[in-house]
Design an enzyme around this catalytic site. Sequence first.
Site, PDB file in Angstrom:
ATOM      1  N   CYS A  41       0.832  -1.209   0.000  1.00 16.13           N
ATOM      2  CA  CYS A  41       0.000   0.000   0.000  1.00 16.13           C
ATOM      3  C   CYS A  41       0.865   1.257   0.000  1.00 16.13           C
ATOM      4  O   CYS A  41       2.080   1.183   0.064  1.00 16.13           O
ATOM      5  CB  CYS A  41      -0.926   0.000   1.205  1.00 16.13           C
ATOM      6  SG  CYS A  41      -0.009   0.145   2.738  1.00 16.13           S
ATOM      7  N   ASP A 444       9.287 -36.218  -9.928  1.00 18.38           N
ATOM      8  CA  ASP A 444      10.485 -36.501  -9.162  1.00 18.38           C
ATOM      9  C   ASP A 444      10.023 -36.578  -7.706  1.00 18.38           C
ATOM     10  O   ASP A 444       8.967 -36.066  -7.370  1.00 18.38           O
ATOM     11  CB  ASP A 444      11.479 -35.355  -9.373  1.00 18.38           C
ATOM     12  CG  ASP A 444      12.584 -35.366  -8.350  1.00 18.38           C
ATOM     13  OD1 ASP A 444      13.196 -36.422  -8.182  1.00 18.38           O
ATOM     14  OD2 ASP A 444      12.832 -34.328  -7.731  1.00 18.38           O
ATOM     15  N   ASP A 624      12.768 -30.914  -9.654  1.00 20.39           N
ATOM     16  CA  ASP A 624      13.441 -29.730  -9.129  1.00 20.39           C
ATOM     17  C   ASP A 624      14.954 -29.840  -9.100  1.00 20.39           C
ATOM     18  O   ASP A 624      15.641 -28.852  -9.019  1.00 20.39           O
ATOM     19  CB  ASP A 624      12.940 -29.434  -7.710  1.00 20.39           C
ATOM     20  CG  ASP A 624      13.567 -30.355  -6.694  1.00 20.39           C
ATOM     21  OD1 ASP A 624      13.687 -31.551  -7.015  1.00 20.39           O
ATOM     22  OD2 ASP A 624      13.939 -29.895  -5.613  1.00 20.39           O
ATOM     23  N   ASP A 628      17.294 -33.943 -12.396  1.00 23.52           N
ATOM     24  CA  ASP A 628      16.089 -33.931 -13.233  1.00 23.52           C
ATOM     25  C   ASP A 628      16.274 -33.074 -14.478  1.00 23.52           C
ATOM     26  O   ASP A 628      15.440 -33.091 -15.371  1.00 23.52           O
ATOM     27  CB  ASP A 628      14.896 -33.344 -12.461  1.00 23.52           C
ATOM     28  CG  ASP A 628      14.607 -34.115 -11.205  1.00 23.52           C
ATOM     29  OD1 ASP A 628      14.618 -35.344 -11.270  1.00 23.52           O
ATOM     30  OD2 ASP A 628      14.374 -33.482 -10.167  1.00 23.52           O
TER      31      ASP A 628
END
Lengths: 725, 52
Positions: A41, A444, A624, A628
């Site tokens: 804000c 995974d 991740d 992989d």
Amino acid sequence: MTAQIRHTTSVCPGCATAPHEAAEAAPAEARLALSLPGIHCQACISMVERGLNARPDVHSARVNLTLKRVMIEADPDLRAADLIPVIEGLGYEAHELDLSALAATQADRAGRDLLMRLAVAGFASMNVMLLSVSVWSGASDATRDMFHWISAAITFPAIIFSAKPFLQNAWSALRVGRLNMDVPIVLALVLALVTSLWETSLSGEHAYFDAALTLTFFLLAGRYLDYRTRAVARSAAEELTALEVPRAIRLLDGQEYEVPVADLGLGDLILVRPGGRMPVDGEIVDGQSELDRSLLTGETLPVFAEPGLAVSAGEVNLTGPLTVRATAVGEDTSLHRMADLVAIAESGRSRYTSLADSAAKLYAPGVHVLSALAFAGWFLYTFDMRTALNIAAAVLIITCPCALGLAVPAVTTAASGRLFKKGMLIKHATALERLAEVDTVVFDKTGTLTAGTPEVENFGDFQRADLEVAAALASASAHPLSQALARAAHEAGIKPAEVSELQEIPGYGTEGRFRGKPVRLGRAVWVGGSQGAQTQAWLDAGSGKPASFLFSDALRPGAEQAVKDLQAAGKEVLLLSGDTEGAVEDLALRLGIAKWMAGALPGDKAARVQMLAESGKKVLMVGDGLNDTAALAAAHVSISPASALDAARVASDIVLLGQDLSPVPDACDTARRATKRIRENFRIATLYNIIAVPLAVAGLATPLIAALAMSTSSITVSLNALRLR
Amino acid sequence: MQVLSYLIPISLILGAVGLAAFIYTVRSNQYDDPEGDARRILSDEWDDHPKP
């Protein structure tokens, strides 16, 4: 991370900044960027700006609420680590951003350029439309000619400026003898302008200046939407990278210097504190600890680390400080060598042709043939070059691909916006189309289906007295297993026993004295137990008979739901992990996954994914770790969580920003609906053409009909795309 | 039809003014932080005197 950096600067600010200044030739001003995820804000803006500007060494600070970031211009020796406590003192979370990873300024120039061209095309088309409306409503003779000439005077410079991207693209495609969407566009523009100018010079009735400009305007709007979507995704992806500031602590003559990882050389001694990540490949020369290799191999069991052990970049040091001698740095580290595997796997993905491209392949030759036939037919019928050329131009303009140009970007913008709100970042342009085709999902285990934080399994098997001792020993260590144990004890309302002489032996565990007897919590060998397949911590509560706490990895929130939803949607779910068989089988049973594979090496994972692809499956890979990466690149489409290694995030098409996995099935659904909308849009565009083309070929088309067909089809297509929101 | 000789230049000039204004806003980075700028006007920090 931040705590460590602050520590070095407060101990020795001079030596921490000295090498930094020398490397950058002492700029007059330092530019720093901090990410402020908590601001929302106007009060936050003024508070942060006032707080930072109050410091004499800050020249100016400006908050960007859209990007939730503050940019600071300050004295050259000020570090981001000095300012983070200031902002935290104001009650906001702050993280340092690596400015060199935020290349948004350069990309922004391209967006600004496109916006400028769009504005010029919009201005010119409105003015020309104003003149054209008066022509259509009955201006004649000298007035009409004057209007046409004024239109021509506005149109030519405007088109040359605004349509430059199309001209360039078409030229580069034609030069290598290929056709793309831009070739018919440019041909339509050029033919429309030439015939209109010719008509005007002969005081003819029909001029297509307005059509040429509106066409450019709509097409640029499509390009701009496309660009915006990708720019948003790119800047968010850059921010993830920039949050990992690559720094390391180099030891030189017993002194600690904080340096950028890029400056490290072979043979350098590097200090890695507990909780820190190895910046380079190397060999441990000093210290004892445990290493978490889960991001590299998928193993959840920490590895004991002592001098002589080889370590790879990306491993996390758990308990004690380690000194590492670098044996490979930068591009040579195993982390970077993995990129080669990725490059090989990626060639499979580039074979995918996007819907827009396949539409263009059908469309571009069709339009040219049609227009050439119309020209030939009318020339043979009337032997009048002017009529024939006019009709050929009308056909090209009416079949203009502006609805086709908007069909894909309008839908992908709407769908990406929707997914972004749910915490998914679409990085690749065709990722949505590919996601829609998926029928097999490969997960995974470590760090993807599980959160990477251990949980105690057999807490109830222990006596209360033993648990009190265990709680006391566990609370003295920052090791993940100890913390899980301490948390479990706290939740069960167990008060730590009064254990004296508590001390942590890095790499082994914690020990102390309880009622005169030595007590220990730690590795099997050290306490006197025997290591099994599962993650364990052994406790000797003074009896001399050690017992073990068993740990399992906590599931990531939404993992169970995601697997269930994917299976319910008729997709096959597989689990490929580098972890031990017991751990993988356990998880597969828990989630109801029938097909799983344990102990998979990175190459195995990629090979398995490729095998599935060869048997005709469209694979979605969710992973991740570094192990992989190759599989992520080999899959038809891939997703990685934001907690993944940088290399894995780069290799994947979609990044999951939150902790929750449940948006994954939802994303598949959104992608399927988006693709459906794209096809629908193509059909709408074709429908307009089917109605308008016969009119154009028959020579009945007027500039008014062209303008109406073009605008209505573009607007319908955009509105149809908006239904996806 | 004499009126056209004023009206056409006037409409073109007005359009060009709008275009120039838009280009100015793009060049002066006024679209970098739309959300923040919308919020900043709510702050009463510089209401009494301009920011020095």
